[in-house]
Design a protein around this motif. Sequence first.
Motif, mmCIF file in Angstrom:
data_model
loop_
_atom_site.group_PDB
_atom_site.id
_atom_site.type_symbol
_atom_site.label_atom_id
_atom_site.label_comp_id
_atom_site.label_asym_id
_atom_site.label_seq_id
_atom_site.Cartn_x
_atom_site.Cartn_y
_atom_site.Cartn_z
ATOM 1 N N ASN A 89 -46.243 -51.775 -24.820
ATOM 2 C CA ASN A 89 -45.504 -50.989 -23.843
ATOM 3 C C ASN A 89 -44.022 -50.867 -24.210
ATOM 4 O O ASN A 89 -43.181 -50.606 -23.359
ATOM 5 N N ASP A 90 -43.707 -51.057 -25.497
ATOM 6 C CA ASP A 90 -42.337 -50.943 -25.994
ATOM 7 C C ASP A 90 -42.192 -49.764 -26.945
ATOM 8 O O ASP A 90 -43.107 -49.444 -27.701
ATOM 9 N N ALA A 91 -41.019 -49.163 -26.907
ATOM 10 C CA ALA A 91 -40.633 -48.159 -27.898
ATOM 11 C C ALA A 91 -39.488 -48.781 -28.684
ATOM 12 O O ALA A 91 -38.366 -48.906 -28.190
ATOM 13 N N VAL A 92 -39.791 -49.222 -29.905
ATOM 14 C CA VAL A 92 -38.788 -49.844 -30.769
ATOM 15 C C VAL A 92 -38.025 -48.720 -31.462
ATOM 16 O O VAL A 92 -38.637 -47.824 -32.043
ATOM 17 N N VAL A 93 -36.687 -48.763 -31.399
ATOM 18 C CA VAL A 93 -35.870 -47.683 -31.942
ATOM 19 C C VAL A 93 -34.992 -48.156 -33.093
ATOM 20 O O VAL A 93 -34.618 -49.327 -33.176
ATOM 21 N N CYS A 94 -34.675 -47.206 -33.970
ATOM 22 C CA CYS A 94 -33.758 -47.450 -35.074
ATOM 23 C C CYS A 94 -33.011 -46.152 -35.360
ATOM 24 O O CYS A 94 -33.633 -45.104 -35.518
ATOM 25 N N LEU A 95 -31.700 -46.229 -35.410
ATOM 26 C CA LEU A 95 -30.887 -45.059 -35.721
ATOM 27 C C LEU A 95 -30.603 -45.003 -37.216
ATOM 28 O O LEU A 95 -30.353 -46.030 -37.846
ATOM 29 N N LEU A 96 -30.638 -43.796 -37.755
ATOM 30 C CA LEU A 96 -30.339 -43.563 -39.165
ATOM 31 C C LEU A 96 -29.523 -42.288 -39.252
ATOM 32 O O LEU A 96 -29.891 -41.267 -38.670
ATOM 33 N N SER A 97 -28.408 -42.370 -39.948
ATOM 34 C CA SER A 97 -27.558 -41.209 -40.124
ATOM 35 C C SER A 97 -27.529 -40.863 -41.605
ATOM 36 O O SER A 97 -27.486 -41.755 -42.451
ATOM 37 N N SER A 98 -27.594 -39.573 -41.910
ATOM 38 C CA SER A 98 -27.532 -39.174 -43.319
ATOM 39 C C SER A 98 -26.582 -37.994 -43.485
ATOM 40 O O SER A 98 -26.617 -37.052 -42.698
ATOM 41 N N GLU A 99 -25.734 -38.105 -44.478
ATOM 42 C CA GLU A 99 -24.817 -37.030 -44.832
ATOM 43 C C GLU A 99 -24.688 -36.988 -46.342
ATOM 44 O O GLU A 99 -24.388 -38.009 -46.974
ATOM 45 N N HIS A 100 -24.933 -35.833 -46.905
ATOM 46 C CA HIS A 100 -24.786 -35.610 -48.346
ATOM 47 C C HIS A 100 -25.554 -36.640 -49.174
ATOM 48 O O HIS A 100 -25.067 -37.143 -50.179
ATOM 49 N N GLY A 101 -26.758 -36.989 -48.714
ATOM 50 C CA GLY A 101 -27.608 -37.915 -49.452
ATOM 51 C C GLY A 101 -27.280 -39.386 -49.255
ATOM 52 O O GLY A 101 -27.919 -40.250 -49.837
ATOM 53 N N LEU A 102 -26.274 -39.703 -48.446
ATOM 54 C CA LEU A 102 -25.916 -41.091 -48.158
ATOM 55 C C LEU A 102 -26.449 -41.475 -46.788
ATOM 56 O O LEU A 102 -26.308 -40.723 -45.822
ATOM 57 N N PHE A 103 -27.039 -42.656 -46.702
ATOM 58 C CA PHE A 103 -27.620 -43.126 -45.459
ATOM 59 C C PHE A 103 -26.746 -44.198 -44.835
ATOM 60 O O PHE A 103 -26.125 -44.995 -45.531
ATOM 61 N N ASN A 104 -26.726 -44.198 -43.492
ATOM 62 C CA ASN A 104 -25.948 -45.164 -42.736
ATOM 63 C C ASN A 104 -26.796 -45.608 -41.550
ATOM 64 O O ASN A 104 -27.540 -44.806 -40.985
ATOM 65 N N LEU A 105 -26.688 -46.874 -41.176
ATOM 66 C CA LEU A 105 -27.405 -47.395 -40.003
ATOM 67 C C LEU A 105 -26.382 -47.690 -38.910
ATOM 68 O O LEU A 105 -25.781 -48.760 -38.892
ATOM 69 N N PRO A 106 -26.155 -46.725 -38.012
ATOM 70 C CA PRO A 106 -25.171 -46.933 -36.942
ATOM 71 C C PRO A 106 -25.577 -48.087 -36.031
ATOM 72 O O PRO A 106 -26.766 -48.316 -35.791
ATOM 73 N N ASP A 107 -24.585 -48.822 -35.532
ATOM 74 C CA ASP A 107 -24.852 -49.877 -34.567
ATOM 75 C C ASP A 107 -25.389 -49.260 -33.287
ATOM 76 O O ASP A 107 -25.003 -48.156 -32.914
ATOM 77 N N SER A 108 -26.267 -49.986 -32.626
ATOM 78 C CA SER A 108 -26.886 -49.486 -31.401
ATOM 79 C C SER A 108 -26.964 -50.613 -30.387
ATOM 80 O O SER A 108 -27.284 -51.746 -30.732
ATOM 81 N N ARG A 109 -26.688 -50.288 -29.140
ATOM 82 C CA ARG A 109 -26.756 -51.297 -28.074
ATOM 83 C C ARG A 109 -28.197 -51.578 -27.662
ATOM 84 O O ARG A 109 -28.481 -52.567 -26.995
ATOM 85 N N ILE A 110 -29.109 -50.689 -28.035
ATOM 86 C CA ILE A 110 -30.515 -50.820 -27.640
ATOM 87 C C ILE A 110 -31.383 -50.904 -28.897
ATOM 88 O O ILE A 110 -31.198 -50.124 -29.821
#
Length: 142
Positions: free
Chosen positions: A11-32
């Motif tokens: 009953n959980d939705a596990v989330v992960c944020l991923l940002s990509s710009e010009h082929g570079l990936f970033n994992l933004p901090d998230s409160r959830i």
Amino acid sequence: MRICGIELTGNDAVVCLLSSEHGLFNLPDSRIRKLTLPKEHTRADLQRFQKDLVQFLRDYKVERVVVKERLQKGKFAGGAVSFKIEAAIQLIAEPNIEVHLISATQIKAILADSPQPVPFQETGLKQFQEGAFTTAYAGHYL
């Protein structure tokens, strides 16, 4: 582009944020890291879950949501609650957010063509977020 990968477990939705710009990936901090729908839930609980998820997506300016699709049959089939969560996510009606479902087979094919640039252990994410991270990474190639 900012992507939110979601893996449904129970009953959980596990989330992960991923940002990509010009082929570079970033994992933004998230409160959830995950959102939970109570097992004994009401219609109002399901609406609250969707509202909370939409607010999270707005707060982090997510443009694409990618959900790892639940199996309908077999040993690893999803439960009823996870299908309700999946439907609530699919029914998000935000004009700036696109929602996609991706199967495990599609994820494997994408990873075979474009391996992850960094091992999961080096991301700094919690172990339970690995499926959501992989889903977000594969969602970048949709």
